[in-house]
Design an enzyme around this catalytic site. Structure first.
Site, short mmCIF file in Angstrom:
data_model
loop_
_atom_site.label_atom_id
_atom_site.label_comp_id
_atom_site.label_asym_id
_atom_site.label_seq_id
_atom_site.Cartn_x
_atom_site.Cartn_y
_atom_site.Cartn_z
N ASP A 1 -2.01 4.91 10.09
CA ASP A 1 -0.81 4.40 9.50
C ASP A 1 0.38 5.13 9.99
O ASP A 1 -0.07 5.68 11.17
CB ASP A 1 -0.82 4.83 7.94
CG ASP A 1 -0.40 4.00 7.11
OD1 ASP A 1 0.98 3.77 7.24
OD2 ASP A 1 -0.73 3.46 6.33
N HIS B 1 2.99 -0.46 9.63
CA HIS B 1 2.53 0.85 9.42
C HIS B 1 1.69 1.33 10.71
O HIS B 1 0.58 1.71 10.91
CB HIS B 1 1.10 0.70 8.50
CG HIS B 1 1.73 0.52 6.92
ND1 HIS B 1 2.31 1.63 6.44
CD2 HIS B 1 1.69 -0.35 6.09
CE1 HIS B 1 2.63 1.49 5.01
NE2 HIS B 1 2.57 -0.03 4.94
N GLU C 1 2.86 -4.76 3.96
CA GLU C 1 4.08 -4.07 4.29
C GLU C 1 4.72 -4.14 5.53
O GLU C 1 5.08 -2.96 6.06
CB GLU C 1 4.00 -2.86 3.49
CG GLU C 1 3.46 -2.83 2.10
CD GLU C 1 3.46 -1.46 1.45
OE1 GLU C 1 3.71 -1.29 0.33
OE2 GLU C 1 2.97 -0.44 2.19
C1 ACM Z 1 -1.32 -1.00 0.13
O1 ACM Z 1 -1.19 -0.43 -1.00
N1 ACM Z 1 0.13 -0.95 0.82
C2 ACM Z 1 -2.10 -1.92 0.48
#
Ligand code: ACM
Length: 749
Positions: free
Chosen positions: A187, A260, A323
């Site tokens: 991440d 991410h 995201e």
């Molecule tokens: C997430 O909670 N961004 C998958």
């Protein structure tokens, strides 16, 4: 490793020390002690004569795991070559993962067609011995899981957990028959898996310079100044994968792309769209810097996948996909040209192009991809399994397209959310996912057409670790709700009261092993009756029908029996506590501020969004303010994309000096203050006598209090409209999605 079932009569004897079992044995025979509760149990009115369990040596279950299972309590055990009294019979015609466990007078038989079935039977037997002790009640259990996918996720990027801690997690999972461990390995805040081809991932991306202190929504941000990080070597990864396989758990690695990715960019900046220095993130959230879809990026990711595939024998590789802000792609000449060259409509189709390319590569390695539900945007990859997290719609859409789905909606599956409204809870990201909500969850959404139910493989709890620094924090967030989740995913006939009594035994057991288990089942749940024009009344939902002791603001105490309610007739602090035998819940303190609208009725123009409905519209005029720290729960009403608007009827003409509205602000969770607030005062409900509009609503803290100086007489009706912020702007978390608006309370004086 999975072991083949060979019936060798070299024996392993496990002798139970019956005197040292911890919980009191179940005294009546019709109550199972197993979590998740089995599909069918038929009891006999006799006790088995077996005093210790003697297994065949070559069990289809790892010996160390067997040891762990049967020595969990205070049992001692020994090996010997005596005659077996637990017999395993392979039954080819039984369904995968199903088992039959027959506890007879002289012997125990286990029937299954595969190793999973045998393991699940042995886990059930271990729990029976653990929680009931000898002599065992004779019975026949027939059991099989409701869903084939029963997962638990752990984020090791935001905070790192050691191999020993991950193994503890796997032991817990195996004890509750979970079969997929989703390991969130990369991440923005850290890359945690050794990739030999790219050493800078270990040297650089695995570390961040410091970490945010407190909640992301607290401004200004403060940092601890301490370098943080770590990663798993490939040997350690193999060790974990093997350990999981010994427990019939498949490990699914998650390598996040294209978003991410900041930690990876910090190590290999040439993979970002902009030429600049990138740093591993030191705070939480979503970052604009993401992988740029250059050929070199794909070669890099393919190199990563090559090593990942060699380490994880399971069928799935999770590629994230969630995201991913599109700003850097929008600004990049390279991306814009790529969009043109490939006849793509926009950056969403570019994301889909990215994922499809990686899917093709991963499929070529004989593996399937899983992605978060954003991978639906711009076109779903042909063979992808979708993990639905932003509610259930992504899952419904994917299943309707005949794609496999794993359900993990935030509202029920996010174990990083608060589990109680009690203000003493440790800091969490937000939200509220109580144990009973988890228990009653059904992974199959009501609105999904019956013929598509088969695409819902199951569900999973997710533990994001922004606010979880230690393994004891993991235990606190997971161990209680995980039991409820295991039952939601395994059991077909559920019974919450039965679960609660089993939960107590299981929780005591984990606590006796030093684990920190959240005991929120003893928390009292108030049920408000308000908004009817008759003031505020309270009744309670208590665990196992416990009584409630109420202390009023004047310090007078009274006992309330099950089902009774009290009228709130004075402002001040009321304290409530559930008491049952020697168990008592945490005190619930409610500060009531009775005002002119607590006697009123209320109608909202549009209902709040499920599951942020509080206790109905009257929650915002019941005299209790929603928490300053967290949204969700009984008080706050949440509206996704919609205005919060409605009419309060005071019942008679009244003079009003002032109104106070409260709105929650949590932009990290897509919660925005309203654009404006309009209030109309009317004596007849038809014509507005006075209208006031407040624009420019701001707050430095999580809650904005907006005072409306009314100064009106002869008003019976108050119409209000808090205008939703609208679409979340570029660069912010959730950009492009409708903002949430949360309101509570409207105080009228
Ligand atoms: C997430 O909670 N961004 C998958």
């Amino acid at each position: 490793m999975l072991k083949y079932l060979i019936f060798s009569w070299v024996l392993l004897t496990i002798t139970m020390d019956v005197r040292s079992q911890i919980p009191t044995p179940i005294t009546h025979s019709k109550e199972t002690s197993i979590i998740p509760s089995p599909v069918k149990i038929v009891y006999e009115d006799v006790r088995s004569e077996i005093k210790s369990l003697i297994f065949p040596n070559n069990l289809p279950i790892d010996k160390k795991f067997l040891n762990t299972l049967f020595t969990y309590g205070k049992y001692s055990f020994a090996q010997s070559k005596k005659k077996v009294n637990v017999i395993l019979l392979s039954q080819k015609d039984m369904a995968p993962s199903s088992y039959k466990l027959i506890i007879g007078k002289k012997r125990i038989e286990i029937l299954a067609s595969d190793n999973n079935g045998f393991q699940y039977a042995l886990v059930s037997l271990a729990q029976i011995v653990q929680f009931e002790g000898f002599p065992l009640q004779c019975r026949t259990i027939e059991d099989n899981p409701a869903f084939v996918y029963r997962g638990m996720h752990l984020d090791v990027a935001r905070h790192f957990f050691t191999v020993a801690e991950v193994k503890k997690y796997l032991d817990y999972m195996a004890y509750y028959k979970f079969n997929h461990f989703h390991w969130h390995l990369t991440d923005d805040q850290g890359w945690r898996i050794e990739i030999k081809k790219y050493p800078k991932l270990q040297e650089h991306a695995a570390y961040r310079n410091e970490t945010l202190i407190g909640h992301y929504n607290d401004q200004p941000h403060k940092f601890d100044g301490v370098k943080y990080g770590g990663y798993y070597t490939q040997d350690e990864i193999k060790e974990v994968v093997l350990y999981a396989a010994d427990r019939n758990i498949t490990v699914i690695p998650e390598i996040e792309m294209p978003g991410h990715a900041l930690a990876a960019l910090a190590a290999y900046p040439e993979l970002g769209c902009e030429v600049k220095k990138y740093e591993t993130a030191t705070k939480w959230g979503v970052f604009e810097d993401v992988f740029c879809p250059y050929d070199t990026t794909f070669r890099f990711l393919e190199g990563v996948i090559d090593e990942v595939v060699s380490l994880f024998p399971g069928k799935y590789i999770h590629i994230g996909g969630d995201e991913c802000p599109k700003d850097s792609w929008r600004k990049s000449e390279f991306c814009q040209q790529l969009i043109k060259d490939n006849n793509l409509k926009d950056e969403h189709e570019l994301q889909s192009y990215f994922i499809k390319k990686m899917e093709k590569y991963i499929n070529g390695k004989g593996k399937q991809i899983i992605g978060w539900d954003e991978i639906l945007e711009g076109g779903l990859s042909p063979n992808a399994t979708v993990m639905s997290w932003r509610g259930v719609q992504g899952g419904i859409d994917a299943a309707t397209l005949h794609h496999d789905v794993i359900m993990t909606p935030g509202s029920h599956c996010y174990f990083d959310y608060y589990q109680s409204e009690n203000p003493t809870e440790p800091l969490a990201i937000g939200g509220l996912t109580t144990i009973d909500k988890v228990y009653h969850w059904n992974p199959i959404p009501e609105s999904l057409a019956a013929e598509n139910h088969k695409y819902i493989l199951g569900g999973q709890s997710n533990l994001w670790s922004e606010y979880i620094h230690t393994y004891s924090g993991v235990e606190y967030m997971v161990y209680a709700r995980g039991m409820a989740m295991s039952e939601a995913l395994w059991s077909t006939s559920k019974n919450y009261d039965g679960f609660l009594s089993r939960f107590e035994r299981h929780a005591d057991f984990w606590k006796s092993k030093g684990a920190k288990v959240a005991m929120h089942i003893y928390d009292i749940k108030p049920r408000f009756k308000a908004g009817t024009g008759k003031g505020v009344e309270l009744s309670f939902v208590t665990p196992q029908d416990a009584n409630v002791v109420c202390t009023r603001p004047d310090q007078k105490s009274e006992n309330l029996s099950v089902g009774s309610s009290i009228k709130i007739d004075q402002s001040g602090t009321y304290t409530f506590k559930a008491i049952k035998g020697n168990r008592e819940g945490r005190a619930l303190k409610l500060d009531f501020d009775l005002h002119k609208a607590t006697q009123a009725t209320i109608i909202l123009d549009k209902s709040p969004s499920k599951p942020y409905e509080g206790q109905g519209p009257a929650s915002i005029i019941n005299g209790v303010q929603g928490s300053n720290a967290k949204y969700g729960g009984s008080e706050w009403l949440g509206f996704s994309g919609n205005d919060a608007s409605g009419t309060i009827d005071l019942g008679k003409n009244t003079s009003i000096n002032e109104l106070k509205f409260r709105f929650f602000k949590g932009e990290g969770q897509w919660i925005y203050l309203p654009k404006s607030l309009e209030v109309e005062f009317s004596s007849n409900g038809e014509k507005a006598d006075t209208t006031l509009v407040i624009n420019d609503i701001k707050s430095d803290t999580k809650v904005a209090e907006v005072i409306v100086n009314a100064g009106v007489n002869e008003t019976r009706f108050i119409k209000f409209r808090a205008k939703n912020y609208g679409i979340i702007p570029e660069g912010a978390q959730g950009s492009g999605h409708p903002a949430w608006l949360f309101i509570d309370e409207i105080t009228v004086r």
